[in-house]
Motif scaffolding. Structure first.
Motif, mmCIF file in Angstrom:
data_model
loop_
_atom_site.group_PDB
_atom_site.id
_atom_site.type_symbol
_atom_site.label_atom_id
_atom_site.label_comp_id
_atom_site.label_asym_id
_atom_site.label_seq_id
_atom_site.Cartn_x
_atom_site.Cartn_y
_atom_site.Cartn_z
ATOM 1 N N UNK A 1 6.555 4.904 11.359
ATOM 2 C CA UNK A 1 7.654 4.902 12.340
ATOM 3 C C UNK A 1 7.513 3.791 13.370
ATOM 4 N N UNK A 2 6.277 3.445 13.751
ATOM 5 C CA UNK A 2 6.090 2.537 14.891
ATOM 6 C C UNK A 2 5.279 1.293 14.594
ATOM 7 N N UNK B 1 2.333 -0.365 4.055
ATOM 8 C CA UNK B 1 3.767 -0.350 3.799
ATOM 9 C C UNK B 1 4.518 -1.426 4.562
ATOM 10 N N UNK B 2 3.855 -2.567 4.778
ATOM 11 C CA UNK B 2 4.501 -3.666 5.487
ATOM 12 C C UNK B 2 4.579 -3.489 6.988
ATOM 13 N N UNK B 3 3.775 -2.568 7.549
ATOM 14 C CA UNK B 3 3.795 -2.330 8.994
ATOM 15 C C UNK B 3 2.388 -2.453 9.571
ATOM 16 N N UNK B 4 2.249 -3.350 10.530
ATOM 17 C CA UNK B 4 0.972 -3.604 11.198
ATOM 18 C C UNK B 4 0.842 -2.637 12.371
ATOM 19 N N UNK B 5 -0.276 -1.903 12.415
ATOM 20 C CA UNK B 5 -0.401 -0.776 13.333
ATOM 21 C C UNK B 5 -1.179 -1.127 14.595
ATOM 22 N N UNK B 6 -0.693 -0.603 15.713
ATOM 23 C CA UNK B 6 -1.388 -0.671 16.999
ATOM 24 C C UNK B 6 -1.632 -2.114 17.449
ATOM 25 N N UNK B 7 -0.646 -2.958 17.276
ATOM 26 C CA UNK B 7 -0.804 -4.373 17.632
ATOM 27 C C UNK B 7 -1.113 -4.524 19.122
ATOM 28 N N UNK B 8 -0.316 -3.887 19.968
ATOM 29 C CA UNK B 8 -0.528 -3.994 21.407
ATOM 30 C C UNK B 8 -1.905 -3.523 21.848
ATOM 31 N N UNK B 9 -2.308 -2.287 21.500
ATOM 32 C CA UNK B 9 -3.633 -1.809 21.916
ATOM 33 C C UNK B 9 -4.790 -2.661 21.400
ATOM 34 N N UNK B 10 -4.692 -3.143 20.162
ATOM 35 C CA UNK B 10 -5.780 -3.967 19.627
ATOM 36 C C UNK B 10 -5.920 -5.276 20.414
ATOM 37 N N UNK B 11 -4.815 -5.939 20.683
ATOM 38 C CA UNK B 11 -4.916 -7.218 21.382
ATOM 39 C C UNK B 11 -5.229 -7.044 22.863
ATOM 40 N N UNK C 1 -0.223 12.881 11.487
ATOM 41 C CA UNK C 1 0.589 12.265 12.540
ATOM 42 C C UNK C 1 0.358 10.761 12.633
ATOM 43 N N UNK C 2 -0.872 10.331 12.395
ATOM 44 C CA UNK C 2 -1.130 8.891 12.431
ATOM 45 C C UNK C 2 -0.435 8.209 11.267
ATOM 46 N N UNK C 3 -0.476 8.802 10.081
ATOM 47 C CA UNK C 3 0.228 8.232 8.925
ATOM 48 C C UNK C 3 1.713 8.096 9.234
ATOM 49 N N UNK C 4 2.302 9.138 9.821
ATOM 50 C CA UNK C 4 3.714 9.095 10.183
ATOM 51 C C UNK C 4 3.985 8.066 11.272
ATOM 52 N N UNK C 5 3.031 7.927 12.188
ATOM 53 C CA UNK C 5 3.181 6.988 13.297
ATOM 54 C C UNK C 5 3.159 5.534 12.799
ATOM 55 N N UNK C 6 2.330 5.269 11.809
ATOM 56 C CA UNK C 6 2.304 3.922 11.227
ATOM 57 C C UNK C 6 3.671 3.582 10.648
#
Length: 313
Positions: free
Chosen positions: A308-309, A66-76, A301-306
């Motif tokens: 929202x965040x 949905x145009x949102x990249x998830x967990x950018x900080x933790x991955x990098x 919750x992960x789906x919602x987190x993607x």
């Protein structure tokens, strides 16, 4: 004897050669050229990059929905740790790598996909000494994401104990390109007609799946995370722990295979599936043989987190 050709003829032959899987490539960036390309026929890595013939490199795979990249900080953050562990740094600063990753996602023209970020030792020779590679390589590829259908989450999946042992502990904690044990685990699962393999370490403790963390809900309703001694510290796993903290007791512990027999739930956690219930293990039902409430809650919750965040691309 094959024809001997010049560069123009070679490139023409290259462009005419079929590229299996090319239809899934959306866009990619190659640091030596400094541009983003959308033609999968040009997605090439030099054979003398130690990444290719020595497995000398690290990678991360991120998901965008949905145009949102998830967990950018933790991955990098994890990628930086993995690179430091093998004395490697990208050819540009890490924040520039993250920015380029967003650029590649945008260039792919889809609001949903996966993006693979790869840092290699770089080209320079066919030896084993990293010193022969003057400049590290960086390749970023956005490609199509084919999620499992909703019915798979409602039904659950099967798993089994693979004959492939867990990696040595220091290697298991580095997300390196060398995924040969993981590949062999996946092959064994396919041969056996099972969905997911589960490996154990040399002491008999549960480690991880081929590309996922494995967790249990025990008979007391606690969320059991196998100690991450011979397993990668999953970004999805750690986020799931944060999302349920305070509602369900979370315990990091050594887990033997016998614990599965008394578990209420068993599940995989990873980037592509978020959270997916294992309902049969080694041919026997886990719990009541159906996806349980904890795995369903974590998935929701992960789906919602993607949404929202996740970072807007």
């Amino acid at each position: 004897m094959p024809d001997i050709v010049d560069a123009d003829a070679y490139v023409a032959r290259l462009l005419a050669t079929p590229r299996p899987g090319g239809e899934n490539v959306l866009a990619f960036y190659e640091h030596r050229l400094g541009v983003i390309c959308t033609d999968p026929r040009m997605l090439l890595i030099p054979l003398d990059d130690h990444l290719v013939h020595r497995g000398d490199g690290v990678f991360e795979t991120l998901k965008y929905v949905g145009g949102r990249l998830y967990q950018v900080g933790p991955h990098f953050e994890r990628m930086e740790r993995s690179a430091a562990a093998i004395y490697l740094a990208p050819p540009c600063p890490w924040d520039a790598v993250a920015a380029l990753t967003l650029d590649v996602c945008r260039a792919g023209g889809s609001d949903t996909g996966l993006v693979r970020v790869i840092v290699g030792r770089g080209p320079g020779g066919f030896g084993i000494d990293p010193a022969e590679c003057p400049t590290p390589s960086l390749t970023i590829v956005a490609y199509r994401f084919h999620p499992r259908p909703a019915e798979a989450f409602a039904k659950g999946v099967t798993a089994f104990r693979t004959s492939i042992p867990a990696k040595q502990n220091y290697l298991a904690r580095i997300k390196s390109i060398d995924y040969l044990p993981n590949v062999l685990m996946r092959r064994e699962a396919t041969e056996r007609g099972e969905d997911y393999p589960v490996c154990y370490d040399d002491k008999g403790f549960l480690a991880e799946g081929a590309t996922e963390n494995i967790c249990l809900v025990d008979a007391q309703g606690r969320f059991i995370v196998p100690e991450l001694n011979n397993a990668l510290r999953g970004t999805t796993l750690m986020r799931a722990v944060e999302l349920i903290q305070g509602e369900i007791e979370v315990v990091f512990a050594s887990v033997r295979e016998e614990a599965v027999a008394t578990a209420r739930e068993m599940m995989i956690l990873g980037t592509t599936n978020d959270c997916l219930s294992i309902v049969r293990y080694n041919g026997a039902a886990v719990g009541d043989g159906k996806p349980g409430p904890v795995s369903r809650m974590i998935k929701e919750r992960i789906v919602a987190d993607i949404a929202a965040n996740g970072m807007v691309i």
